[in-house]
Motif scaffolding. Structure first.
Motif, PDB file in Angstrom:
ATOM      1  N   GLU A 355     -18.852  64.132 -12.153  1.00 12.34           N
ATOM      2  CA  GLU A 355     -18.839  64.562 -13.556  1.00 12.34           C
ATOM      3  C   GLU A 355     -18.526  66.057 -13.691  1.00 12.34           C
ATOM      4  O   GLU A 355     -18.847  66.661 -14.717  1.00 12.34           O
ATOM      5  N   ASP A 356     -17.928  66.640 -12.646  1.00 11.09           N
ATOM      6  CA  ASP A 356     -17.589  68.064 -12.696  1.00 11.09           C
ATOM      7  C   ASP A 356     -16.416  68.267 -13.652  1.00 11.09           C
ATOM      8  O   ASP A 356     -15.325  67.762 -13.423  1.00 11.09           O
ATOM      9  N   GLU A 357     -16.653  69.030 -14.734  1.00 11.15           N
ATOM     10  CA  GLU A 357     -15.574  69.287 -15.700  1.00 11.15           C
ATOM     11  C   GLU A 357     -14.849  70.590 -15.408  1.00 11.15           C
ATOM     12  O   GLU A 357     -13.711  70.775 -15.828  1.00 11.15           O
ATOM     13  N   LEU A 358     -15.524  71.521 -14.718  1.00  7.47           N
ATOM     14  CA  LEU A 358     -14.891  72.826 -14.464  1.00  7.47           C
ATOM     15  C   LEU A 358     -13.855  72.729 -13.347  1.00  7.47           C
ATOM     16  O   LEU A 358     -12.783  73.317 -13.429  1.00  7.47           O
ATOM     17  N   THR A 359     -14.200  72.027 -12.288  1.00  9.05           N
ATOM     18  CA  THR A 359     -13.244  71.785 -11.195  1.00  9.05           C
ATOM     19  C   THR A 359     -13.303  70.280 -10.905  1.00  9.05           C
ATOM     20  O   THR A 359     -13.976  69.844  -9.981  1.00  9.05           O
ATOM     21  N   PRO A 360     -12.623  69.498 -11.715  1.00 14.77           N
ATOM     22  CA  PRO A 360     -12.822  68.040 -11.704  1.00 14.77           C
ATOM     23  C   PRO A 360     -12.318  67.350 -10.431  1.00 14.77           C
ATOM     24  O   PRO A 360     -11.565  67.945  -9.652  1.00 14.77           O
ATOM     25  N   PRO A 361     -12.728  66.098 -10.248  1.00 15.33           N
ATOM     26  CA  PRO A 361     -12.324  65.351  -9.042  1.00 15.33           C
ATOM     27  C   PRO A 361     -10.811  65.341  -8.823  1.00 15.33           C
ATOM     28  O   PRO A 361     -10.369  65.300  -7.673  1.00 15.33           O
ATOM     29  N   ALA A 362     -10.009  65.426  -9.908  1.00 18.22           N
ATOM     30  CA  ALA A 362      -8.548  65.427  -9.714  1.00 18.22           C
ATOM     31  C   ALA A 362      -8.118  66.634  -8.888  1.00 18.22           C
ATOM     32  O   ALA A 362      -7.214  66.547  -8.052  1.00 18.22           O
ATOM     33  N   GLU A 363      -8.779  67.783  -9.121  1.00 17.97           N
ATOM     34  CA  GLU A 363      -8.465  68.997  -8.340  1.00 17.97           C
ATOM     35  C   GLU A 363      -8.836  68.778  -6.878  1.00 17.97           C
ATOM     36  O   GLU A 363      -8.129  69.198  -5.963  1.00 17.97           O
ATOM     37  N   ALA A 364      -9.984  68.129  -6.670  1.00 14.83           N
ATOM     38  CA  ALA A 364     -10.453  67.868  -5.302  1.00 14.83           C
ATOM     39  C   ALA A 364      -9.476  66.944  -4.575  1.00 14.83           C
ATOM     40  O   ALA A 364      -9.127  67.167  -3.417  1.00 14.83           O
ATOM     41  N   ARG A 365      -9.007  65.911  -5.317  1.00 13.45           N
ATOM     42  CA  ARG A 365      -8.055  64.969  -4.696  1.00 13.45           C
ATOM     43  C   ARG A 365      -6.757  65.679  -4.325  1.00 13.45           C
ATOM     44  O   ARG A 365      -6.177  65.439  -3.271  1.00 13.45           O
ATOM     45  N   ALA A 366      -6.319  66.597  -5.208  1.00 11.00           N
ATOM     46  CA  ALA A 366      -5.072  67.328  -4.918  1.00 11.00           C
ATOM     47  C   ALA A 366      -5.245  68.143  -3.630  1.00 11.00           C
ATOM     48  O   ALA A 366      -4.344  68.187  -2.788  1.00 11.00           O
ATOM     49  N   MET A 367      -6.419  68.768  -3.475  1.00  9.83           N
ATOM     50  CA  MET A 367      -6.644  69.549  -2.244  1.00  9.83           C
ATOM     51  C   MET A 367      -6.696  68.625  -1.042  1.00  9.83           C
ATOM     52  O   MET A 367      -6.134  68.921   0.008  1.00  9.83           O
ATOM     53  N   ALA A 368      -7.375  67.493  -1.232  1.00  8.68           N
ATOM     54  CA  ALA A 368      -7.551  66.570  -0.098  1.00  8.68           C
ATOM     55  C   ALA A 368      -6.205  66.046   0.383  1.00  8.68           C
ATOM     56  O   ALA A 368      -6.003  65.850   1.586  1.00  8.68           O
ATOM     57  N   SER A 369      -5.263  65.840  -0.563  1.00  3.50           N
ATOM     58  CA  SER A 369      -3.996  65.300  -0.077  1.00  3.50           C
ATOM     59  C   SER A 369      -3.115  66.398   0.519  1.00  3.50           C
ATOM     60  O   SER A 369      -2.227  66.107   1.313  1.00  3.50           O
ATOM     61  N   ALA A 370      -3.375  67.661   0.165  1.00  2.00           N
ATOM     62  CA  ALA A 370      -2.534  68.745   0.713  1.00  2.00           C
ATOM     63  C   ALA A 370      -3.048  69.284   2.052  1.00  2.00           C
ATOM     64  O   ALA A 370      -2.279  69.816   2.835  1.00  2.00           O
ATOM     65  N   ILE A 371      -4.360  69.159   2.290  1.00  2.00           N
ATOM     66  CA  ILE A 371      -4.909  69.708   3.541  1.00  2.00           C
ATOM     67  C   ILE A 371      -4.849  68.624   4.616  1.00  2.00           C
ATOM     68  O   ILE A 371      -5.439  67.549   4.445  1.00  2.00           O
ATOM     69  N   PRO A 372      -4.155  68.892   5.728  1.00  2.00           N
ATOM     70  CA  PRO A 372      -4.080  67.862   6.762  1.00  2.00           C
ATOM     71  C   PRO A 372      -5.493  67.511   7.245  1.00  2.00           C
ATOM     72  O   PRO A 372      -6.309  68.387   7.442  1.00  2.00           O
ATOM     73  N   SER A 373      -5.751  66.252   7.368  1.00  2.00           N
ATOM     74  CA  SER A 373      -7.019  65.704   7.892  1.00  2.00           C
ATOM     75  C   SER A 373      -8.272  66.142   7.124  1.00  2.00           C
ATOM     76  O   SER A 373      -9.343  66.262   7.706  1.00  2.00           O
ATOM     77  N   ALA A 374      -8.139  66.402   5.823  1.00  2.00           N
ATOM     78  CA  ALA A 374      -9.347  66.688   5.039  1.00  2.00           C
ATOM     79  C   ALA A 374     -10.012  65.364   4.674  1.00  2.00           C
ATOM     80  O   ALA A 374      -9.352  64.342   4.504  1.00  2.00           O
TER      81      ALA A 374
END
Ligand code: MLT
Length: 408
Positions: A355-374
């Motif tokens: 339920e994070d609105e400031l840095t929402p899960p979509a931002e986390a997913r974007a990082m996860a797909s860009a960082i190798p093996s995150a």
């Protein structure tokens, strides 16, 4: 008693004359080997005259040696020395001798020294000696120690023993964001500082940049004699973790990105920073707290955890205005960390409150797909301050990740 800090390692060679009729290092000579290592350590560091120039002498009050394996002439022993306890007039050291060739533990010594003056009376451990042998760290739950890191002095909670975990808080918060993780992540040396300008740390009038925050933390690691740490950053703490990776990649052994994002501020976001800085200056930290509160916690916590809501309000409302304004400027001017993501080559965990609105899960997913093996984990029922909202779940995912990346 856990070791509180580390002193430089030295290597000593076993001489033939120290060995007994059976050809191995004589037990009484072991004490001499440890003593040689201590003097070498001083000679290579603060100088062998450290005690004399401070007008004290370290009188041995107790020395015990545990012998584990024999050592022979020509063996090189790597001797590690830890400051175990720093009293007012005494120091307890633990020395461990490992055979250089195979890394096996050969012997351990436990020593208690009392500082004596010229008349032989116990006297306080001089500041220079205390500093050289290692800074004192907190030993009681909640005890916070101040560390001078050059331009500023930081308040830091250091708990436990083991590989280092540096916990960087977000905005406008302080180290207590991590209180549950500091209390529970046993087997790790948890280091939770207040960033400059926030919590109990110094509040300089200027000098707030991501680079300054990162450099303060590296100097803190130096003071604690930590070469490499797993770095966990929440939100602004994540921005600082990215800066650490840019400026000091050799100090980062693993990464936990918690409720954060990699992109820079938009134009609108930058204007919002300036407006919030103006609000802080005009109406104080509590006005900032009121504005931020509804988006700091998730809707579930806002409804179901009224005491936590009050705690977070109070936590934000007690932060120094100059530190708030400085952090807003630092965040406004921060670099875009997106180009960094694909280059991150340390084990990485991404944690986000569902339920994070400031840095929402979509931002986390974007990082996860860009960082190798995150690896990414979502915390249900939590918002932006997930370590406080769902402490058990967050500590559990941290603990699992830490176990997987524990240095061998
Ligand atoms: C934080 O929690 O550190 C801030 O909300 C981050 C931000 O405003 O970008």
């Amino acid at each position: 008693m856990p070791a509180l800090s580390r002193l430089p390692d030295v290597s000593v060679t076993v001489y033939a004359y120290e060995c007994d009729a059976y050809g191995h290092l004589n037990e009484s000579s072991f004490l001499q080997v440890f003593e040689r290592a201590r003097w070498d350590m001083l000679a290579r560091g603060p100088g062998a005259d450290l005690f004399r120039r401070n007008n004290v002498w370290p009188a041995v009050r107790k020395a015990t040696v545990d012998y584990h394996l024999p050592a022979f002439p020509g063996d090189v022993l790597d001797v590690h020395t830890d400051l175990v306890k720093l009293g007012r007039t005494s120091m307890q050291l633990r020395q461990r001798a490992l055979r250089s060739a195979d890394g096996n533990l050969v012997a351990e010594a436990d020593l208690v020294f009392v500082m004596i003056d010229a008349s032989g009376n116990p006297t306080a451990v001089p500041e220079e000696i205390a500093t050289q042998f290692g800074v004192r760290v907190s030993t009681r739950a909640g005890e916070v120690v101040r560390y001078d890191v050059g331009q500023v002095t930081l308040s830091v909670d250091v708990r436990g023993d083991g590989p280092a975990l540096l916990l960087i808080h977000g905005f406008p918060l302080d180290r207590t964001l991590w209180k549950h993780q500091v209390a529970t992540l046993a087997g790790w040396r948890r280091i939770a500082p207040d960033l400059r300008g926030l919590g109990g740390s110094d509040v300089p009038a200027s000098g707030y940049t991501m680079a300054a925050y990162a450099d303060d933390l590296v100097r803190l690691l130096d003071r604690l004699r930590v070469r490499k740490a797993v770095v966990a950053g929440l939100s602004m703490g994540g921005y600082i973790a990215f800066e650490l990776l840019r400026r000091h990649p050799e100090r980062v052994g693993g990464l936990i990105l918690c409720d954060t994002k990699a992109g820079p501020d938009t134009e609108e976001g930058r204007r919002g920073r300036d407006a919030m800085a103006a609000l802080a200056e005009a109406k104080g930290a509590s006005a900032v707290a009121e504005q931020m509160l509804p988006r700091m916690l998730g809707r579930t916590s806002l409804k179901a955890q009224p005491p936590l809501v009050e705690q977070v309000r109070e936590l934000m409302g007690r932060q120094p205005v100059a530190g708030i304004v400085g952090a807003l400027q630092a965040m406004r001017d921060r670099a875009d960390s997106k180009p960094l993501l694909e280059k991150i080559d340390v084990p990485t965990l991404i944690v986000v409150g569902q339920e994070d609105e400031l840095t929402p899960p979509a931002e986390a997913r974007a990082m996860a797909s860009a960082i190798p093996s995150a690896h990414m984990t979502t915390i249900s029922g939590a918002g932006h301050v997930s370590p406080l909202e769902s402490p058990t779940a967050v500590s559990r995912v941290f603990a699992e990740f830490l176990e997987a990346v524990r240095p061998g």
